[in-house]
Every structure is written in structure tokens, then in C-alpha cells.
Motif scaffolding. Structure first.
Motif, PDB file in Angstrom:
ATOM      1  N   LYS A 168       2.371  -2.470   0.183  1.00 44.81           N
ATOM      2  CA  LYS A 168       2.737  -1.607   1.303  1.00 44.81           C
ATOM      3  C   LYS A 168       3.231  -2.403   2.501  1.00 44.81           C
ATOM      4  O   LYS A 168       4.058  -1.917   3.267  1.00 44.81           O
ATOM      5  N   ASP A 169       2.743  -3.654   2.664  1.00 45.30           N
ATOM      6  CA  ASP A 169       3.134  -4.431   3.843  1.00 45.30           C
ATOM      7  C   ASP A 169       4.632  -4.689   3.891  1.00 45.30           C
ATOM      8  O   ASP A 169       5.258  -4.575   4.938  1.00 45.30           O
TER       9      ASP A 169
ATOM     10  N   LEU B 228       2.731   3.383   5.825  1.00 46.19           N
ATOM     11  CA  LEU B 228       2.335   3.948   4.540  1.00 46.19           C
ATOM     12  C   LEU B 228       0.845   3.759   4.267  1.00 46.19           C
ATOM     13  O   LEU B 228       0.232   2.824   4.769  1.00 46.19           O
ATOM     14  N   LYS B 229       0.303   4.641   3.438  1.00 45.31           N
ATOM     15  CA  LYS B 229      -1.078   4.503   3.006  1.00 45.31           C
ATOM     16  C   LYS B 229      -1.167   3.429   1.918  1.00 45.31           C
ATOM     17  O   LYS B 229      -0.209   3.152   1.210  1.00 45.31           O
ATOM     18  N   GLU B 230      -2.359   2.830   1.803  1.00 42.92           N
ATOM     19  CA  GLU B 230      -2.593   1.788   0.797  1.00 42.92           C
ATOM     20  C   GLU B 230      -2.892   2.454  -0.531  1.00 42.92           C
ATOM     21  O   GLU B 230      -3.999   2.411  -1.047  1.00 42.92           O
TER      22      GLU B 230
ATOM     23  N   ILE C 237       7.006  -2.878   2.313  1.00 44.54           N
ATOM     24  CA  ILE C 237       7.703  -1.596   2.472  1.00 44.54           C
ATOM     25  C   ILE C 237       7.586  -1.111   3.917  1.00 44.54           C
ATOM     26  O   ILE C 237       8.534  -0.559   4.477  1.00 44.54           O
ATOM     27  N   ASP C 238       6.429  -1.347   4.536  1.00 48.31           N
ATOM     28  CA  ASP C 238       6.278  -1.040   5.967  1.00 48.31           C
ATOM     29  C   ASP C 238       7.337  -1.775   6.775  1.00 48.31           C
ATOM     30  O   ASP C 238       7.917  -1.224   7.712  1.00 48.31           O
TER      31      ASP C 238
ATOM     32  N   PRO D  62       7.681   4.038  -5.626  1.00 50.67           N
ATOM     33  CA  PRO D  62       6.359   3.697  -6.148  1.00 50.67           C
ATOM     34  C   PRO D  62       6.453   3.289  -7.612  1.00 50.67           C
ATOM     35  O   PRO D  62       7.211   3.877  -8.392  1.00 50.67           O
TER      36      PRO D  62
ATOM     37  N   THR E 237       1.631   0.288  -5.440  1.00 54.61           N
ATOM     38  CA  THR E 237       2.510  -0.872  -5.450  1.00 54.61           C
ATOM     39  C   THR E 237       3.922  -0.335  -5.620  1.00 54.61           C
ATOM     40  O   THR E 237       4.132   0.697  -6.276  1.00 54.61           O
ATOM     41  N   TYR E 238       4.889  -1.011  -5.035  1.00 52.32           N
ATOM     42  CA  TYR E 238       6.253  -0.513  -5.042  1.00 52.32           C
ATOM     43  C   TYR E 238       7.191  -1.468  -5.768  1.00 52.32           C
ATOM     44  O   TYR E 238       6.958  -2.676  -5.818  1.00 52.32           O
TER      45      TYR E 238
END
Length: 208
Positions: free
Chosen positions: A26-27, A158-160, A29-30, A174, A163-164
Motif C-alpha cells: 500500500k505504501d 488506502l487501507k492495509e 500505491i499511496d 489488487p 498487495t498490488y
């Protein structure tokens, strides 16, 4: 405080010497979402500082021209610094690889000194209601996890939860079995023997 590095797991076709896609948390993608909130002037300034002028082309000339323009040419209700260093309208904490060097927690707003009905980003404007001056300083309260009262809130956008997968054109989605089947149908994996996974640390220099 946001980390200056984030990890990516790259799936590489060693025979074609091509990155097929990256596995990201998420980090990262954030961070990609955060890029969408950056004003053009901020992006131009950052790329100029990294000596990537050809990337931004004529936009860098606009930026430099305004930078050199004497303040006397500006309207009295305009501030050159705010034009050259505009603040992103979107705020989120703990975004990795932050490219902006200002702190939105220090952002100031200005309230009408008389009727208190109007606020502005620039001080000493005329109030639309009473025509007084908008000059009382107010501190901006960002929507951070620390001041959010409805349960536990993480940083970023985004929520944790997932994995993307990030494609080479930065399209992301996702990770799921359905997505892998789709990649197989598109023949992304042409020679499984040439496929390798490589973990990399991504920092601000690599991003720019």
C-alpha cells in the motif's frame, strides 16, 4: 514520519531484459495516488531541482520566468511564493517518498476580522460579506489519523488490505488469481525459464 524508501518486488523477463510488473504494498500505491495531488508548479520545481529540465519542457521556462519577474508586476492580491510553491489540496500522513518540502500542518488560513464568515488562503483580501480585511490567522487542521475520532485510521490513502500489481505503465490493481489468469491470457509470461523476481529499494532519486 514517512520512510524515504519503499520496497518493490519486480518480476523480470531476463531474456527480453524487461520488467513485466511489480508487486507492491500500500505504501507505494499511496505514493502513486499522492502524485495526482501535486500541483504542476510543484512538480516542475522538483524536476528542475533534480536537473530533469527536458522532462518538463516549456513548463520549466514558465516557472523560471515567473521566478525572475519582479513582485511589482503582480496584482496586490497575489503572492509569488504561493504561485511557485502551491500546496496540494489533498493531505495524507505517512506517504513514502514525499516530494514536497512544505508541511501542511503549518498551513495558514485567514478569517475576516469583522464578520468572521469568510476565510482565504491569502491575507488582507477584502471580505465578500462586510468588505473588511481577511487577516485573522487560523491554523489548518489536516485529516490525519491523530485527530480522526472514528476508530483506528492508518496513514496514507488506502487501507492495509491487499498487495498490488503495478504494470510498466503504472496501471495498478489488487493482486488476485483472476488478475494472474488475465496476465497469462495476454501472454505476459512467454518463457517461464527466463522469469526472475528481484527485490529493489525505491527512493526519491529513482522516482525522479
Amino acid at each position: 514520519m514517512a520512510s524515504s524508501k519503499t520496497k518493490l518486488m519486480l518480476t523480470v523477463d531476463t531474456k527480453a531484459q524487461k520488467v513485466l510488473f511489480a508487486e507492491a504494498g500500500k505504501d507505494f500505491i499511496d505514493f502513486l495516488i499522492y502524485l495526482l495531488s501535486l500541483p504542476i508548479a510543484t512538480a516542475v520545481r522538483i524536476l528542475n531541482e533534480k536537473n530533469l529540465n527536458p522532462v518538463v519542457g516549456s513548463l520549466s521556462h514558465i516557472y523560471e520566468s515567473l521566478e525572475k519577474l519582479p513582485d511589482s508586476f503582480l496584482q496586490p492580491n497575489q503572492d509569488k511564493n504561493s504561485l511557485l510553491n502551491p500546496r496540494a489540496p489533498v493531505y495524507a500522513t505517512e506517504i513514502p517518498l514525499m516530494l514536497s518540502d512544505y508541511d501542511l500542518k503549518a498551513r495558514k488560513l485567514y478569517k475576516c476580522a469583522a464578520c468572521c464568515d469568510y476565510i482565504a488562503d491569502v491575507p488582507n483580501l477584502n471580505c465578500d460579506g462586510c468588505k473588511g480585511k481577511v487577516r485573522l490567522v487560523m491554523s489548518y487542521v489536516p485529516p490525519s489519523p491523530a485527530n480522526y475520532s472514528l476508530g483506528t485510521v492508518e496513514g496514507g490513502f488506502l487501507k492495509e488490505l491487499a498487495t498490488y500489481i503495478v504494470m510498466d505503465n503504472l496501471e495498478f490493481m489488487p493482486m488476485s488469481t483472476k488478475m494472474f489468469v488475465s496476465l497469462l491470457r495476454k501472454s505476459v509470461f512467454k518463457d517461464l525459464d527466463s522469469i526472475e523476481e528481484i527485490e529493489v529499494d525505491l527512493g526519491v532519486e529513482e522516482v525522479c
